[in-house]
Scaffold this motif. Structure first.
Motif, PDB file in Angstrom:
ATOM      1  N   MET A 118      -7.044  -6.839   4.416  1.00  0.00           N
ATOM      2  CA  MET A 118      -7.192  -5.992   5.679  1.00  0.00           C
ATOM      3  C   MET A 118      -7.156  -4.760   5.206  1.00  0.00           C
ATOM      4  O   MET A 118      -8.044  -3.746   6.221  1.00  0.00           O
ATOM      5  N   SER A 119      -6.687  -4.117   4.301  1.00  0.00           N
ATOM      6  CA  SER A 119      -6.530  -2.851   3.742  1.00  0.00           C
ATOM      7  C   SER A 119      -7.823  -2.075   2.979  1.00  0.00           C
ATOM      8  O   SER A 119      -8.073  -1.004   2.823  1.00  0.00           O
ATOM      9  N   GLY A 120      -8.692  -3.298   2.813  1.00  0.00           N
ATOM     10  CA  GLY A 120      -9.809  -2.880   1.891  1.00  0.00           C
ATOM     11  C   GLY A 120      -9.421  -2.353   0.757  1.00  0.00           C
ATOM     12  O   GLY A 120     -10.245  -1.309   0.074  1.00  0.00           O
ATOM     13  N   GLY A 121      -8.317  -2.805   0.140  1.00  0.00           N
ATOM     14  CA  GLY A 121      -8.027  -2.291  -1.217  1.00  0.00           C
ATOM     15  C   GLY A 121      -7.164  -1.064  -1.213  1.00  0.00           C
ATOM     16  O   GLY A 121      -6.715  -0.505  -2.158  1.00  0.00           O
ATOM     17  N   ARG A 122      -6.697  -0.761  -0.127  1.00  0.00           N
ATOM     18  CA  ARG A 122      -5.968   0.576  -0.054  1.00  0.00           C
ATOM     19  C   ARG A 122      -4.441   0.579  -0.001  1.00  0.00           C
ATOM     20  O   ARG A 122      -3.708   1.206  -0.635  1.00  0.00           O
ATOM     21  N   PHE A 123      -4.125  -0.740  -0.041  1.00  0.00           N
ATOM     22  CA  PHE A 123      -2.463  -1.001  -0.023  1.00  0.00           C
ATOM     23  C   PHE A 123      -2.331  -2.367  -0.967  1.00  0.00           C
ATOM     24  O   PHE A 123      -2.783  -3.423  -0.836  1.00  0.00           O
TER      25      PHE A 123
END
Length: 367
Positions: A68-73
């Motif tokens: 869901m975070s696109g790899g940000r989290f």
């Protein structure tokens, strides 16, 4: 605080500067595009279905959040013993050294008895009632209120549905057989059994089978047919009592450091909430899908006798349960607040459950 816990927290604090550099807590804010890198510890061991891996598990939640975070989290998972011992997650998250811990809140009932209600209550509500109370009856708000003094935030992350009473070397036919029985049983149920003379013990999942096999304990409760078969408990005891009086719906807990939680932007908070809520449904669906076959296999192929506890035993357990709950509620205003909320919601839900699912099971399915 135990010596082992003190050593862990001291050592972790001493290395906190290095941890920040190497990928421990990254403090996020809405303006920062930097990835957030957190760690999640777990009270359960490596490879455990539901509790560690598979549908609705903590690692499944981590994957959902990452997608869901696109790899940000990004969240790194550590099973019990890989970073800290099984039951030290509360103190580690409270100290801010670990950002998250997956467990069951009743493991912390020695710190605050009110935590018991957020996992399950003996003779309490089913999955549907418990989830309804948490999400639409004020239970989730009370959970945060209970943990606020500890600097913690909590979310439900999974649910087993109704559990089995457990494994016994000899069938329980009389309440007097409970006196002196050594049993692995956590939470409020352990207090209830203790009131009837049981030597109640809390053991991590991986220690249950060897303890039962070697006779260190005489009986053990874990989860249900699929999970219990995986641990091999049927190879150490052959009498499998049903009813699930002690855990009619067992909810998992994601414990989060409040300072870290507050640092997250709102979209990441919603990702965590959504992934956890999805896991509550997915984990129950998986449990319901696998337990029927496992119970049939245990009875038909492994010589297991599955039977309900006698009514007099259940009556004694019920009386001890409500005596214990009232005693604890009378001793602590916060426990009283949570207890009254739970029981008031239960009274309303029981009327509906009896008129809906209860009659359906009895009249339509003939159960």
């Amino acid at each position: 605080m135990s010596l082992s816990r003190r050593k862990f927290l001291t050592a972790a604090a001493a290395s906190s500067t290095a941890g920040l550099i190497l990928g421990a807590p990254a403090i996020a804010n809405a303006q920062s595009p930097r990835p957030v890198n957190w760690r999640m510890t777990n009270a359960y061991g490596p490879g455990a279905p539901f509790y560690t891996e598979g549908p609705g598990s903590p690692t499944d939640i981590i994957q959902k959040i990452g997608a869901m975070s696109g790899g940000r989290f990004n969240i790194q998972h550590f099973a019990a013993g890989e970073l800290i011992p099984a039951f030290e997650g509360f103190e580690a998250v409270q100290a801010g050294i670990i950002e998250m811990n997956a467990a069951n809140s009743y493991f912390w009932s020695g710190t605050t008895f009110a935590a018991q209600y957020f996992t399950t209550v003996p003779f309490g509500m089913s999955y549907m009632g418990h989830m309804a109370w948490l999400y639409h009856g004020g239970g989730l708000e009370l959970w945060q209120e209970v943990y606020e003094p500890y600097g913690l935030v909590a979310l439900p992350i999974n649910n087993t549905g109704v559990q089995m009473t457990g494994w016994f070397r000899e069938p329980i036919e009389d309440v007097n057989q409970l006196r002196g029985l050594r049993m692995r049983i956590p939470g409020l149920a352990g207090q209830v059994y203790a009131a009837l003379g049981v030597d109640a013990r809390v053991l991590p999942g991986g220690e249950i089978f060897p303890a039962l096999e070697r006779g260190v304990i005489d009986a053990a409760e874990f989860v249900g047919p699929y999970q219990d078969r995986r641990l091999g408990l049927h190879n150490a005891a052959k009498y499998y009592h049903t009813t699930g009086w002690h855990e009619p719906a067992t909810t998992g807990e994601l414990l989060i450091s409040k300072p870290h939680w507050d640092s997250l932007p709102e979209d990441m908070k919603m990702m965590v909430r959504s992934a956890c809520q999805a896991a509550c449904l997915e984990s129950l669906a998986w449990s319901e899908a696998v337990n029927g076959e496992a119970l049939t296999d245990l009875v038909e192929n492994h010589g297991v006798t599955a039977q309900v506890l006698p009514d007099p035993v259940l009556k004694a357990l019920r009386e001890a349960t409500f005596d214990t709950l009232e005693t604890e509620a009378n001793a602590d205003p916060m426990v009283r607040k949570v207890h009254d909320s739970y029981m008031a919601f239960k009274a309303k839900h029981d009327r509906w459950a009896g008129a809906s699912e209860g009659l359906w099971l009895k009249d339509i399915l003939g159960v």
